[in-house]
Design a protein around this motif. Structure first.
Motif, PDB file in Angstrom:
ATOM      1  N   PRO A 127     -39.172  -8.550   0.557  1.00 50.30           N
ATOM      2  CA  PRO A 127     -38.172  -7.488   0.755  1.00 50.30           C
ATOM      3  C   PRO A 127     -38.229  -6.967   2.188  1.00 50.30           C
ATOM      4  CG  PRO A 127     -39.478  -7.097  -1.236  1.00 50.30           C
ATOM      5  CD  PRO A 127     -40.162  -8.194  -0.485  1.00 50.30           C
ATOM      6  N   LEU A 128     -37.094  -6.903   2.831  1.00 49.22           N
ATOM      7  CA  LEU A 128     -37.029  -6.430   4.217  1.00 49.22           C
ATOM      8  C   LEU A 128     -36.527  -4.997   4.320  1.00 49.22           C
ATOM      9  CD1 LEU A 128     -35.509  -9.622   5.909  1.00 49.22           C
ATOM     10  CD2 LEU A 128     -37.893  -8.850   5.970  1.00 49.22           C
ATOM     11  N   ALA A 129     -35.809  -4.541   3.308  1.00 50.97           N
ATOM     12  CA  ALA A 129     -35.284  -3.168   3.300  1.00 50.97           C
ATOM     13  C   ALA A 129     -35.376  -2.630   1.877  1.00 50.97           C
ATOM     14  CB  ALA A 129     -33.852  -3.145   3.808  1.00 50.97           C
ATOM     15  N   VAL A 135     -25.249   3.836   2.561  1.00 52.39           N
ATOM     16  CA  VAL A 135     -24.851   3.506   3.939  1.00 52.39           C
ATOM     17  C   VAL A 135     -25.656   4.302   4.955  1.00 52.39           C
ATOM     18  CG1 VAL A 135     -22.525   2.712   3.408  1.00 52.39           C
ATOM     19  CG2 VAL A 135     -22.934   5.164   3.750  1.00 52.39           C
ATOM     20  N   ASN A 136     -26.087   5.513   4.605  1.00 52.02           N
ATOM     21  CA  ASN A 136     -26.885   6.307   5.544  1.00 52.02           C
ATOM     22  C   ASN A 136     -28.262   5.698   5.779  1.00 52.02           C
ATOM     23  OD1 ASN A 136     -25.081   8.535   6.188  1.00 52.02           O
ATOM     24  ND2 ASN A 136     -25.288   9.112   4.041  1.00 52.02           N
ATOM     25  N   ASP A 137     -28.762   4.922   4.810  1.00 47.95           N
ATOM     26  CA  ASP A 137     -30.059   4.256   4.978  1.00 47.95           C
ATOM     27  C   ASP A 137     -29.996   3.186   6.065  1.00 47.95           C
ATOM     28  OD1 ASP A 137     -31.083   5.755   2.854  1.00 47.95           O
ATOM     29  OD2 ASP A 137     -30.543   4.236   1.378  1.00 47.95           O
ATOM     30  N   LEU A 138     -28.808   2.728   6.393  1.00 49.88           N
ATOM     31  CA  LEU A 138     -28.671   1.685   7.419  1.00 49.88           C
ATOM     32  C   LEU A 138     -29.162   2.145   8.784  1.00 49.88           C
ATOM     33  CD1 LEU A 138     -25.145   0.308   6.440  1.00 49.88           C
ATOM     34  CD2 LEU A 138     -27.319  -0.927   6.259  1.00 49.88           C
ATOM     35  N   LYS A 139     -29.246   3.465   8.988  1.00 52.79           N
ATOM     36  CA  LYS A 139     -29.747   3.977  10.272  1.00 52.79           C
ATOM     37  C   LYS A 139     -31.197   3.557  10.504  1.00 52.79           C
ATOM     38  CE  LYS A 139     -26.714   8.036  10.062  1.00 52.79           C
ATOM     39  NZ  LYS A 139     -26.642   9.507   9.827  1.00 52.79           N
ATOM     40  N   ARG A 140     -31.933   3.315   9.411  1.00 51.34           N
ATOM     41  CA  ARG A 140     -33.343   2.944   9.523  1.00 51.34           C
ATOM     42  C   ARG A 140     -33.566   1.436   9.531  1.00 51.34           C
ATOM     43  NH1 ARG A 140     -35.711   4.083   5.015  1.00 51.34           N
ATOM     44  NH2 ARG A 140     -34.009   4.966   3.790  1.00 51.34           N
ATOM     45  N   TYR A 141     -32.502   0.683   9.347  1.00 55.91           N
ATOM     46  CA  TYR A 141     -32.690  -0.758   9.159  1.00 55.91           C
ATOM     47  C   TYR A 141     -31.851  -1.622  10.110  1.00 55.91           C
ATOM     48  CZ  TYR A 141     -35.216   0.228   4.821  1.00 55.91           C
ATOM     49  OH  TYR A 141     -36.145   0.655   3.887  1.00 55.91           O
ATOM     50  N   ALA A 142     -31.490  -1.079  11.253  1.00 52.04           N
ATOM     51  CA  ALA A 142     -30.676  -1.864  12.190  1.00 52.04           C
ATOM     52  C   ALA A 142     -31.401  -3.145  12.609  1.00 52.04           C
ATOM     53  CB  ALA A 142     -30.317  -1.031  13.410  1.00 52.04           C
ATOM     54  N   GLU A 143     -32.731  -3.062  12.761  1.00 58.30           N
ATOM     55  CA  GLU A 143     -33.480  -4.248  13.219  1.00 58.30           C
ATOM     56  C   GLU A 143     -33.491  -5.360  12.171  1.00 58.30           C
ATOM     57  OE1 GLU A 143     -36.370  -1.818  10.864  1.00 58.30           O
ATOM     58  OE2 GLU A 143     -34.801  -1.387  12.349  1.00 58.30           O
ATOM     59  N   VAL A 144     -33.331  -4.995  10.903  1.00 59.60           N
ATOM     60  CA  VAL A 144     -33.296  -6.007   9.843  1.00 59.60           C
ATOM     61  C   VAL A 144     -32.063  -6.892   9.989  1.00 59.60           C
ATOM     62  CG1 VAL A 144     -33.021  -6.345   7.347  1.00 59.60           C
ATOM     63  CG2 VAL A 144     -34.651  -4.640   8.209  1.00 59.60           C
ATOM     64  N   LYS A 153     -29.742  -4.012  18.580  1.00 58.66           N
ATOM     65  CA  LYS A 153     -28.691  -3.513  17.700  1.00 58.66           C
ATOM     66  C   LYS A 153     -28.574  -4.396  16.463  1.00 58.66           C
ATOM     67  CE  LYS A 153     -24.966  -1.652  19.331  1.00 58.66           C
ATOM     68  NZ  LYS A 153     -23.661  -1.393  19.990  1.00 58.66           N
ATOM     69  N   GLY A 154     -28.106  -3.809  15.391  1.00 60.80           N
ATOM     70  CA  GLY A 154     -27.792  -4.594  14.212  1.00 60.80           C
ATOM     71  C   GLY A 154     -26.382  -5.154  14.329  1.00 60.80           C
ATOM     72  N   ARG A 155     -26.018  -6.009  13.361  1.00 59.17           N
ATOM     73  CA  ARG A 155     -24.659  -6.559  13.344  1.00 59.17           C
ATOM     74  C   ARG A 155     -24.016  -6.274  11.994  1.00 59.17           C
ATOM     75  NH1 ARG A 155     -22.843 -12.715  14.900  1.00 59.17           N
ATOM     76  NH2 ARG A 155     -23.146 -11.828  16.992  1.00 59.17           N
ATOM     77  N   PHE A 156     -22.813  -5.712  12.055  1.00 58.68           N
ATOM     78  CA  PHE A 156     -21.999  -5.506  10.858  1.00 58.68           C
ATOM     79  C   PHE A 156     -20.828  -6.469  10.919  1.00 58.68           C
ATOM     80  CE2 PHE A 156     -18.137  -3.403   9.138  1.00 58.68           C
ATOM     81  CZ  PHE A 156     -18.491  -3.428   7.797  1.00 58.68           C
ATOM     82  N   LEU A 181     -25.501   1.957  16.645  1.00 58.10           N
ATOM     83  CA  LEU A 181     -26.648   1.172  16.174  1.00 58.10           C
ATOM     84  C   LEU A 181     -26.273  -0.254  15.788  1.00 58.10           C
ATOM     85  CD1 LEU A 181     -28.255   3.880  13.843  1.00 58.10           C
ATOM     86  CD2 LEU A 181     -29.060   3.182  16.117  1.00 58.10           C
ATOM     87  N   TYR A 182     -25.003  -0.481  15.480  1.00 59.88           N
ATOM     88  CA  TYR A 182     -24.558  -1.788  14.996  1.00 59.88           C
ATOM     89  C   TYR A 182     -23.377  -2.297  15.823  1.00 59.88           C
ATOM     90  CZ  TYR A 182     -27.395  -1.256  10.777  1.00 59.88           C
ATOM     91  OH  TYR A 182     -28.445  -1.099   9.895  1.00 59.88           O
TER      92      TYR A 182
END
Length: 334
Positions: A127-129, A135-144, A153-156, A181-182
């Motif tokens: 598990p990586l996240a 959607v607010n949890d995505l602020k902590r998982y941009a590197e994933v 940055k993350g990619r959406f 962040l993305y």
């Protein structure tokens, strides 16, 4: 003599009118799988059940809605009615109409593969996240969801440019504080979006993406939809307006899929209006058909014909007896 000449001219005019070919009914050329499939189902029935010629004209979602309002095209086979300002404006002006409720329980949102949250022991994926739910949890998982072209940055994965959902998703990134962040990555087409998502999942790589149902993807992979704030009409208005500088977060407008038609079409073809209003495609069956169409790279027109041949119980109730018989006769010969 003058009277005979007038009668002769009148007869010639009547004959030329009878001989003139009917102008085709223009369908919007939808590029995503469910839309292209539904287009071909309707075209087959319109042509072989009712005898009207048809063709398709290309365009983005918004440009097709504008063309429908002008009667430059007459039918959009899969219209997510009420989502774009172009549609809402045209509908309020009485220029377009949404017929029927063609696919019940359709949906759209932001998704990740289940293995990103739960892992996949059989594939050796941890598990990586594990705490990703909202959607607010995505602020902590941009590197994933790292963007290989933008370090840090993350990619959406957004919709292609020109889709109404592309505007909504871009505004949602701002509303949720994720735009810094993305990377807002816009796919070149629906097929390109599918290909990138599928490739990432098969390689066990995390991917964050917009998607919708009915689609083949939903039946092929285990996916998790991220939670968003409950739908709010005022917030939705800020998400559909690309120029709004302060969009508010909200789930997307509850989906209702219809067949969009122009006012002129509605007046000219009451028989087809009655048919379109009865179209009902069961979503589980539709997802399965779309899955086969995608996996076998089947042409939408061939998939539509096979669907009608294999599932008479679905479409028989849409048509009067005479038109049903004509469609059956055509299918029997192919």
């Amino acid at each position: 003599m003058k009277r005979l000449a007038l009668l002769f001219c009148s007869a010639l005019l009547s004959l030329s009118t009878l001989a003139a070919p009917r102008a085709p009914i223009h369908f919007g050329e939808i590029t995503w799988e469910s839309g292209s499939f539904t287009t071909e189902v309707l075209r087959l029935i319109v042509e072989h059940g009712y005898g009207y010629p048809t063709d398709t004209l290309p365009g983005s979602t918004v440009s097709m809605e504008v063309a429908l309002a002008r009667n430059d095209i007459q039918v959009i086979a899969e219209e997510w009615a009420g989502r774009s300002p172009a549609w809402v404006k045209a509908e309020q002006a009485g220029q377009v109409l949404a017929l029927g409720d063609t696919v019940k329980n359709a949906d759209e949102g932001w998704w990740v593969p289940e293995f990103v949250i739960k892992g996949d022991a059989e594939r050796g994926i941890a598990p990586l996240a594990p705490d990703l739910r909202d959607v607010n949890d995505l602020k902590r998982y941009a590197e994933v969801f790292a963007d290989p072209e933008a370090p840090g940055k993350g990619r959406f994965l957004n919709s292609p440019s020109g889709w109404t959902s592309e505007t909504v998703n871009s505004q949602k990134l701002k509303a949720y504080g994720l735009d810094g962040l993305y990377t807002n990555f816009r796919s070149g087409s629906g097929a390109a979006l599918d290909a990138e998502i599928t490739s990432s999942i098969r390689r066990g790589k995390p991917v964050l993406f917009y998607y919708w149902s009915p689609t083949p993807l939903m039946g092929r992979f285990k996916l998790v939809r991220l939670e968003e704030p409950a739908f709010d009409e005022q917030a939705w208005a800020t998400l559909t307006d690309a120029g709004n500088p302060a969009p508010k977060g909200s789930r997307s407008l509850p989906a209702k899929l219809s067949i969009g038609v122009s006012k002129a079409f509605h007046t000219q073809y009451p028989d087809l209006v009655a048919f379109f209003s009865k179209v009902d495609l069961p979503i589980d069956l539709l997802n399965a058909v779309l899955g086969r169409m995608s996996e076998q790279r089947q042409d939408p027109a061939l998939a539509a014909r096979a669907f009608l041949q294999d599932n008479p119980q679905v479409w028989h109730g849409w048509l009067p007896r005479e038109q049903r018989g004509k469609v059956e006769a055509y299918l029997a010969g192919h």
